[in-house]
Design an enzyme around this catalytic site. Sequence first.
Site, PDB file in Angstrom:
ATOM      1  CD  GLN A 134      41.363 -51.591  94.809  1.00  0.00           C
ATOM      2  OE1 GLN A 134      41.975 -52.026  96.061  1.00  0.00           O
ATOM      3  NE2 GLN A 134      41.600 -51.702  93.936  1.00  0.00           N
ATOM      4  CB  SER A 135      37.139 -57.895  98.116  1.00  0.00           C
ATOM      5  OG  SER A 135      37.290 -58.838  99.065  1.00  0.00           O
ATOM      6  CG  ASN A 136      39.720 -54.793 103.132  1.00  0.00           C
ATOM      7  OD1 ASN A 136      40.644 -54.361 102.242  1.00  0.00           O
ATOM      8  ND2 ASN A 136      38.768 -54.287 103.527  1.00  0.00           N
ATOM      9  CB  ALA A 193      39.275 -61.058  97.351  1.00  0.00           C
TER      10      ALA A 193
END
Length: 361
Positions: free
Chosen positions: A99-101, A103
Amino acid sequence: DLLSPRPMLFSRQLHTYTPPFLGHVELFFSKFPAYRVKLANNPTPIHHWTTYNNLDVFIKREDFSGVELSGNKARKLEFIFADAIVKKADCVLTVGGTQSNHARATAFAARHLNLQPYLLLRNDNVSDISQGNYLLDSICGADITVITVKEYLAAGTGAIRRLEQMAEDLADSGKSPYIIPVGGSNWLGLWGGVELGAEAVAQCKSEGITDIVLACGTGSTTLGVGIAAHLAGGDIKVHGCGVCDTPEWFHGHNNKILEEACWHGPRSEELVSLYHCKGRGYARTTEAQVDFIKSVAAETGVVLDTTYTGKAACALLGAGGENVESQELLQSQLRGKKVLFLHTGGLGSVFSYKEFAPTQG
């Protein structure tokens, strides 16, 4: 191919970079980025948010910097992607949680600039992997590799060895890869934080705000804001709420970035105050935090996320729950002051947490 030639939503034109505080900043830095590309919609506004617990709180809506690219990540990527274009890259690689912003922002920035994104994503098993930012990554056609936490830790800091191997394989196939570190946290990304800080400090001075509070995930945005505050005279204090590591780790990491950036001023410990707000762990939430995020949305119309802004706002407002000692320490520094909370985005990940789903009647 209906999209060939693909229309450019953003210009690939490189803009010559002029740093803020010109005439003064040269005393502290001996190198600067040469170029940037335009990704973020800025300046982002500030407005009064709440008066709570003996605090007068304004909020800077960095989450308004875009939709796909929302948050502080876009500012970092303006400098990083400019470097990738100068080096004639045709694809970029980066790493983060599922859930990386960062990425997600990297994937969409790459598509805007006609580059292929490759994402190495760590499955923390805390949310629905098929939703939220991961879903957005898939929609834009990013090439995604999911690894376990164990595999991530075995690949060195920020899984750098795995990224380097992926880049080597891509180069062997004839591509020109460019590696972006976790969180975009390097000397180029630092300048995104400096730009954000220069903008925020000017807004603070116009409102009589004395302190800035923000979430700290990889360190470079918080550090950049602290540098801007220092260059602007040092009368505005910067407080970072660490969501994944200790203050000692962040200061150590920040000081390495300062060395890489050829900074000749104070060290991280003098530029920013850092607090332990990790709670149960990175991206891990609690029932109390979910209730807090829901109440903030219902009462103010501002949506926070569980990983960054929710934990930072909880610490700022003294909402209880985890890391009570850090909250009390932060509160003691801010009591009776006018404060700016810097909202760094993160809406996409909210959609992956079942805790926010409505109760079925």
